[in-house]
Design a protein around this motif. Structure first.
Motif, short mmCIF file in Angstrom:
data_model
loop_
_atom_site.label_atom_id
_atom_site.label_comp_id
_atom_site.label_asym_id
_atom_site.label_seq_id
_atom_site.Cartn_x
_atom_site.Cartn_y
_atom_site.Cartn_z
N HIS C 194 27.32 -39.32 16.68
CA HIS C 194 26.51 -40.06 15.90
C HIS C 194 25.77 -39.41 14.57
O HIS C 194 26.38 -37.92 14.43
N GLY C 196 23.45 -38.81 13.28
CA GLY C 196 21.39 -39.49 13.30
C GLY C 196 20.62 -40.00 12.07
O GLY C 196 19.37 -40.24 12.03
N GLU C 201 22.77 -43.69 16.51
CA GLU C 201 22.41 -42.93 17.47
C GLU C 201 22.34 -44.14 18.64
O GLU C 201 22.88 -43.92 19.10
N ARG C 221 28.41 -35.76 24.23
CA ARG C 221 27.30 -36.66 22.91
C ARG C 221 26.81 -35.48 22.05
O ARG C 221 25.56 -34.74 21.89
N GLU C 222 27.66 -36.50 21.49
CA GLU C 222 27.50 -34.82 19.74
C GLU C 222 27.28 -35.40 18.80
O GLU C 222 26.69 -36.89 18.79
N ALA C 223 26.52 -34.70 17.71
CA ALA C 223 25.68 -35.35 16.50
C ALA C 223 26.08 -34.46 15.23
O ALA C 223 26.57 -33.44 15.35
N ILE C 224 26.61 -35.04 14.35
CA ILE C 224 26.48 -34.56 13.67
C ILE C 224 25.75 -35.11 12.23
O ILE C 224 25.14 -36.08 12.42
N VAL C 234 33.08 -29.27 15.81
CA VAL C 234 32.30 -30.07 16.91
C VAL C 234 33.71 -30.57 17.78
O VAL C 234 33.74 -31.11 18.38
N ARG C 237 34.51 -28.41 20.53
CA ARG C 237 33.72 -28.61 21.03
C ARG C 237 34.50 -29.62 22.33
O ARG C 237 33.97 -28.98 22.96
#
Lengths: 576, 356, 423
Positions: C194, C196, C201, C221-224, C234, C237
């Motif tokens: 997501h 942010g 989110e 569960r990543e965020a950018i 990312v 990862r």
């Protein structure tokens, strides 16, 4: 600028000015202002805001020509004005002309057929184009002639026209203010209709303001004289009365003008609080903080966590109970930031603090701290301040809370400035090394500046959280830091009234003109540039600053004796 | 006097203690996290190579913008906040040429010529914007206190952003792709995107070119003289106005070129595209040492690498979720660390002697 | 001392004016032919019906607000700018996509007693503090793009009684995506990204929750940040967990970068990609290029058989009026929100002999809530008791051709799964 201009011939100047104003007109059209503002009337059925904009471009060309070209040969300058105006029209005409052959819109989204129709008065390319030239020439000519009207007449009329313009600009606000009892509604209906000012309303405004201005000009001197002739005690009481009236006005204003105006004033108040804070850092101590939003965020989140009734609240205490903790927390945060950046100066400090602001925003937004700070979903259910069981919920009530805090903080800032530590800060601002040599403890003084500045912003954050009722990370971006910095410089760095004036100008005014928000930042940017070019010392500068800035300029009168006589603003370094 | 000195040192040592604690804390966290990540053995060697390549490529972009930034910065000693917008203006305008070339098929038939066309359009637009900016917004304020032109620059930044939004619309535009730049090349057994190679090569070339320009040419000497002492340079017969205008022109042209390369890599342009890269470029310039041209390059690379490797290396080992959300946190913390140890950047200031 | 008298008079005048304002107005329960518990808006003959919008029209999120604003403007054009013989006047407020912007915009709209109803807001963070301010003034608001579940949650509190939305609740869309990934694609491992924003989110969280409920495993569960451009680190990862599918319900710019760059990561060559309606637009194909081929999207079913012709017509009007294509995915929702309000006004407004129009505020709110089988651009709208009006026909689409010119939802991207879950 003036030096090189004098060498050019008037003809070349007129051509140049005409072309420049033509380009300005093209710019306004392509950016979309002309068409968008065409939807808003200045006077209903007579002239729209978009037309007024183009009109001003033509008139402006004439004005500049008239000011640049010597006045000894009147007919020449009229001819040059006409030339410049028609050239501006010609440049403007290239737009519909080009649009007729090329699909301009694939590049410029605002080059719409409606715009072209507007520019050619809806009369087709040829006739419209000719008309554009003629109108341009006429405008250029008339503005030269207007400048020849005696000031006695010109000024009241100018004031009247400006008033009409302003009233139409703020129409929405005025209409909201004038909604109420039937008698007041009648005034509203007289002044405005659906689209804009009515013709009788506009004429009424013109006459009233013009006559008022003429009368004021006529009697101004005698009024001033009579006030000066009063005995000293009388003058003092007069001043006190004016002050009381002013304060009363500020207090009554939000009640009369309604909740929206109060809301805007609350924002002005919050930015004033932050401005006082940054003023301690930057204005007094010369510490350049570009991440000031961090402390605002810390204040808001501390208050939110302490008072929220939702699942993220940790203490459920009242707003007033939270305030001391908020002050403490943000003070600590300021000192914590201060320690690592103590040795960093100037622009390096600016970028380090900018980083700090971003770090705080990213941390409150992060998934990592989400279980405690709510991440992007924020913290909700923050209660409003209560007084004796009475909830302060409306914007007006919050306004009074903000005013109280502003007054307290302004008092603290004022006393600090004239204190021993205040003088130490000013010494650091002027020269860090010399200040250290004079025995000022740089570390203590700097940390104190960071801490105190931060605590002011923290209070603003707490009020903000309580007023909005929820906090989200997106409210705390870099723009707030930039805004606070800009309002400080525009108001006059280091000056306390300057902070208030700056936030009124940069926060209040744009808020009132929300209607034009599509162009708000465009105008805001242009206004910042223009402000700095015309008045680099700010709107309400400190006497010392003004002197520093105007010192080397020729033709500027020395600062008034009283300012020089007072020792208040002067740099006076004392050993600590 | 001696007594005062002692008090001063006593107090200093207390804060020094705090400072050392801060440094040690950061270093411990970094080592702890790194050890944790490496012990967990989640990432293979190839992953680290990839992170490095990505970081260098991103750093190349930062460096490209930072080069122009640092030059203007070094000479005028003002934060040209609008540099990111100068960068945007060229790339955004060149889009229309790129789209036209692509639609006619010319773009892929003659990629080199097309690329040069795009470059020249972007560079001239950016140059024009930069020179106009200097003439209108900065020149009249040359002797004003330093914060005043900063505010003008912020104002100009907003003004330019919203001007281009008004002119070209608020949506974003997708840059057409060059067929020759699709896919990747294998360099030392590592696949690297062709566009990234292009950026890295271009940034090195531009750095060398700029460095030579400033250090070897006559006008470059004049620039350094102006940056050293404007008044003395004027007395020595340097036309300060002209030199500064040229500085802006060169910086603008660099920004325009950077814009086209950026568009080649990321394939999107919009009116807001300059803001974040502008701040990152500013950070790179500060990291490397203000006004230091090789420093800007180094700062950009450092920032790119930190952003790419940092979250995986440091934060992962600490068990922090979604570490890449916090990449700027690491980047800015590292910036503060660098500044604590070297208060005027990694390579120090070069173009000018610091005037407090 | 004569000056002082002058001032006294002035102060007295000010006080009298203030007094005039403070005199409480009689509660407008009955005006003309209409009685209403909250209040009645009286619109004189020939005066306009005032509808307000509050969208984010400046700053980095401006495209969302401008997009929805244009939807409303086209709706006004489509009814000829007039309703029941009265012109429609749109007033607008920038709400900034943040809480304080929502408060200011709502306060300003609420201060205008002539406002009948509002369309907005864009971001859920604006709606949370803003809606109660509007409803306190008796102004109902229909949002075209708030998707946060909390806004139509049964526990939301009475301040939100005047709130409705034509956007679908995140809960619906996230669940459809998870079901598709698990049941149709048979994915065992999934990753989410997501940006942010509360929207992304929330969607990512709903997806993850449902995916795990269905027996799948979330490996990352990543965020950018929405302004990020380099997603390769990312994505590298994420590739460690070898997910079968990556779900990234973000917006076009960042979504384009993720899509393109995912194909460049060795470990993700076989991973399916899935987005949401935030990037369901031809612009996404431009942003993502050839990499978008085969990618999945969840989006409201805009099948051409049912709604296509009208939507295509809408697009034509849009292009003609603004010179560009829609900027974001919620213009049709905004169009529907405005049309719903016009319908409701038609139902409750009463005209007296003199040509004055009366609209009861509570009645209008109730009429909006009673909207049933309303044929909008985004589907057949029926509002439930909490104001969720969207037709939650979320379908799954797959991109089969990456040329933006072939964009035609249903064909390309091809509609491949239509669960049509019940609300």
């Amino acid at each position: 600028m003036g030096a090189s201009g004098a060498q050019r011939t008037p003809l070349r100047q007129a051509v140049q000015i005409g072309l420049i104003f033509g380009v300005v007109g093209v710019y306004l059209s392509l950016v979309g202002m002309v068409e968008t503002f065409h939807g808003r009337a200045v006077i209903a059925g007579v002239i729209s805001l978009g037309q007024a904009l183009l009109l001003l471009t033509g008139l402006g060309a004439g004005f500049v020509v008239a000011r640049r070209i010597p006045k000894d040969r009147p007919w020449h300058s009229v001819a040059y004005g006409a030339l410049a105006g028609s050239l501006a029209g010609l440049v403007l005409f290239t737009l519909p002309l080009l649009g007729n052959f090329v699909h301009l819109r694939s590049m410029f989204v605002n080059a719409s057929p409606t715009l072209f129709e507007l520019l050619t008065f809806g009369r087709g390319l040829v006739r419209g184009g000719l008309l554009l030239l003629v109108v341009g020439a006429f405008l250029g000519m008339s503005s030269v002639l207007i400048l020849r009207i005696p000031r006695r007449i010109l000024r009241p009329v100018g004031v009247g026209v400006t008033t009409i313009f302003l009233v139409s600009l703020f129409q929405e606000q005025l209409e909201i203010m004038l909604a109420g009892p039937e008698a007041i509604e009648e005034i509203r209906r007289f002044l405005f209709d659906v689209r804009g000012l009515t013709i009788p309303g506009a004429s009424f405004l013109l006459v009233v303001t013009a006559v008022g201005n003429a009368l004021w000009t006529k009697y101004r001197e005698s009024i001033r004289q009579r006030a000066n002739q009063l005995p000293a005690a009388g003058q003092k009481s007069l001043r006190a009365l004016l002050l009381v009236a002013g304060i009363l006005l500020v207090l009554i204003l939000p009640i009369v003008t309604g909740s929206f105006f109060a809301q805007v004033l609350v924002f002005v108040g919050l930015y004033t609080l932050m401005g006082f804070g940054l003023n301690v850092d930057l204005g007094f101590a010369g510490l350049f903080d570009l991440g000031f939003v961090a402390f605002f965020a810390i204040g808001a989140y501390t208050a939110a966590l302490l008072t929220s009734q939702g699942p993220l609240g940790i203490a459920h205490i009242s707003f007033w109970g939270a305030i001391p903790i908020v002050v403490l927390m943000s003070l600590l945060a300021g000192v914590m930031l201060g320690v690592p950046v103590l040795g960093i100066r100037g622009d390096y400090l600016a970028i380090a603090t900018l980083g700090f602001g971003e770090i705080i925003r990213l941390l409150v937004l992060s998934d990592f701290l989400r279980p405690w700070l709510g991440g992007s979903q924020g913290i909700l259910e923050i209660p409003k301040p209560m007084i004796f069981g009475f909830e302060l919920a409306t914007p007006q009530q919050i306004f009074y809370v903000t005013v109280i805090f502003c007054v307290v903080v302004a008092y603290i800032a004022w006393r600090l400035r004239d204190s021993r530590i205040g003088r130490a800060w000013i010494a650091i601002r002027e020269d860090e090394d010399v200040a250290a040599a004079m025995g000022i403890n740089l570390i203590n003084a700097k940390l104190l500046a960071f801490g105190i500045g931060a605590s002011f912003a923290g209070v603003a954050g707490a009020i903000f959280a309580s007023m909005v009722g929820s906090v989200f990370p997106h409210s705390f971006n870099l723009f707030i830091s930039i805004n606070v910095l800009a309002l400080l410089i525009v108001g006059g760095l280091g000056s306390l009234p300057g902070v208030v004036v700056g936030s009124l100008a940069l926060i209040g005014l744009p808020e009132l003109l929300r209607e034009f928000s599509e162009f708000r930042l465009l105008v805001y940017g242009a206004a910042l540039v223009a402000m700095m070019l015309l008045r680099p010392e700010g709107l309400w500068p400190e006497p010392v600053r003004r002197r520093e800035l105007r010192e080397f300029e020729p033709g500027v009168q020395p600062v008034a004796e009283e300012a020089l006589a007072g020792t208040k603003g002067q740099v006076e370094v004392e050993r600590l | 006097m001696i007594a005062i000195q002692r008090i001063w040192w006593q107090r200093l040592s207390f804060v020094n203690l705090f400072l050392w604690a801060f440094r040690i804390a950061v270093i411990v966290v970094v080592i702890w996290g790194t050890a944790g990540t490496l012990m967990a053995g989640k990432y293979q060697r190839e992953h680290w190579i990839f992170f490095t390549v990505f970081g260098l490529a991103q750093g190349g972009i930062y460096a490209l913008i930072a080069l122009g930034y640092t030059m203007v910065y070094g000479i005028l000693r003002m934060i040209n906040f609008a540099h990111g917008e100068v960068f945007m203006s060229g790339a955004y305008t060149a889009y229309f040429a790129a789209a036209a070339l692509y639609n006619s098929g010319y773009l892929n038939r003659h990629p080199l010529i097309s690329f040069l066309i795009l470059l020249s359009i972007a560079m001239s637009v950016s140059m024009g914007v930069a020179v106009l900016l200097e003439r209108i917004a900065y020149r009249p304020l040359r002797y004003a206190p330093r914060l005043v032109p900063l505010i003008t620059a912020i104002g100009a930044s907003f003004f330019l952003q919203y001007t281009f939004r008004g002119l070209y619309g608020s949506g974003f535009k997708a840059y057409p792709e060059f067929d020759v730049l699709k896919g990747d090349w294998i360099i030392f057994g590592v696949p690297v995107l062709r566009t990234q190679v292009l950026v890295l090569v271009a940034s090195v070339l531009m750095m060398v070119g700029l460095y030579t320009f400033v250090m070897r040419t006559k006008i470059g000497t004049a620039m350094r003289a102006v940056s050293e002492d404007m008044d003395a340079a004027a007395l020595m017969g340097v036309n300060v106005d002209r030199v500064i205008a040229i500085t802006f022109a060169v910086g603008g042209a660099m920004a325009g070129a950077a814009g086209v390369l950026y568009a080649m890599v990321f394939k999107q342009v919009h009116f807001f595209m300059g803001f974040v890269p502008g701040i990152k470029a500013f950070t790179s310039a500060v990291l490397g040492g203000i006004g230091n041209i090789p420093g800007a390059m180094l700062g950009g690379m450092f920032l790119g690498l930190i952003e790419s490797i940092g979250p995986a290396l440091i934060l992962d080992g600490l068990g922090i979720v979604a570490p890449y959300q916090l990449k700027d946190v690491i980047a800015f913390t590292m910036l503060v660390m660098v500044l604590i140890f070297r208060p005027s950047g990694i390579l120090g200031e070069r173009l000018a002697v610091k005037k407090a | 001392m004569r000056r002082l008298n002058f001032l006294k008079i002035f102060v007295a005048l000010v006080l009298v004016t203030v007094g005039a304002y403070l005199v409480p107005l009689a509660p407008a329960a009955t005006v003309g032919p209409v009685t209403d518990p909250i209040g009645v808006v009286k619109i004189g003959k020939g005066e306009p019906i005032v509808i307000a919008w509050w969208f984010v029209v400046e700053g980095p999120d401006a495209s969302l607000g401008i997009d929805t604003k244009r939807g409303v403007e086209i709706a006004v054009d489509d009814i000829g700018g007039k309703l029941l013989g009265h012109p429609i006047k749109l007033i607008g407020e920038n709400s900034g996509c943040n809480a304080e912007g929502g408060v200011t915009a709502a306060t300003k709209i609420a201060a205008n007693k002539q406002v009948v109803a509002a369309v907005g807001s864009n971001c859920s963070s604006e709606a949370v503090p803003g809606v109660p301010i509007l409803w306190k003034a008796g102004i109902p608001t229909v949002s075209p793009s708030n998707t946060a579940p909390i806004l139509t949650d049964p526990k939301r509190g009475p301040g939100y009684d005047g709130y409705l939305r034509t956007a679908h609740n995140d809960k619906v869309q996230g669940r459809v995506a998870a079901e598709f990934a698990r049941k149709v694609l048979k994915a065992n491992k999934a990753a989410t990204i997501h940006d942010g924003s509360p929207y992304a989110e929330q969607l990512a969280a709903v997806f993850a929750e449902n995916f795990e409920k269905l027996g799948g495993k979330i490996v990352a569960r990543e965020a950018i940040s929405p302004t990020d451009t380099d997603m390769r680190p990312v994505l590298t990862r994420i590739s460690l967990g070898v997910p079968d599918i990556i779900y990234y319900p973000i917006f076009i710019a960042a979504g384009g970068h993720v899509t393109r760059q995912a194909k460049e990561i060795g470990g993700l060559k076989k991973t399916a990609l899935m987005g949401a309606d935030g990037m369901f637009s031809p612009d996404f194909l431009r942003a993502a290029g050839p990499a978008a081929l085969g990618m999945y999207h969840t989006s409201p079913d805009l099948s051409p058989e049912a709604l296509g012709p009208r939507y295509v017509e809408f697009l034509k009007k849009h292009e003609k009026k603004y010179g560009e294509k829609p900027l974001a995915p919620f213009h049709a929702h905004a169009y529907d929100a405005a049309m719903m309000i016009f319908e409701a006004i038609k139902k409750v407004a009463k005209t007296d002999a003199a040509g004055n129009l009366y609209i009861g505020r509570k009645a209008l709110r109730d009429a909006l809530y009673a909207t049933k089988n309303f044929k909008g651009l985004t589907g057949i709208l029926t509002c439930n008791q909490w104001g969720d009006c969207a037709d939650p026909k979320i379908a799954v689409y797959q991109v089969v051709n990456t040329d933006p010119a072939t964009w035609n939802p249903g064909v390309n991207p091809k509609k491949i799964w239509t669960p049509y879950v019940k609300r």
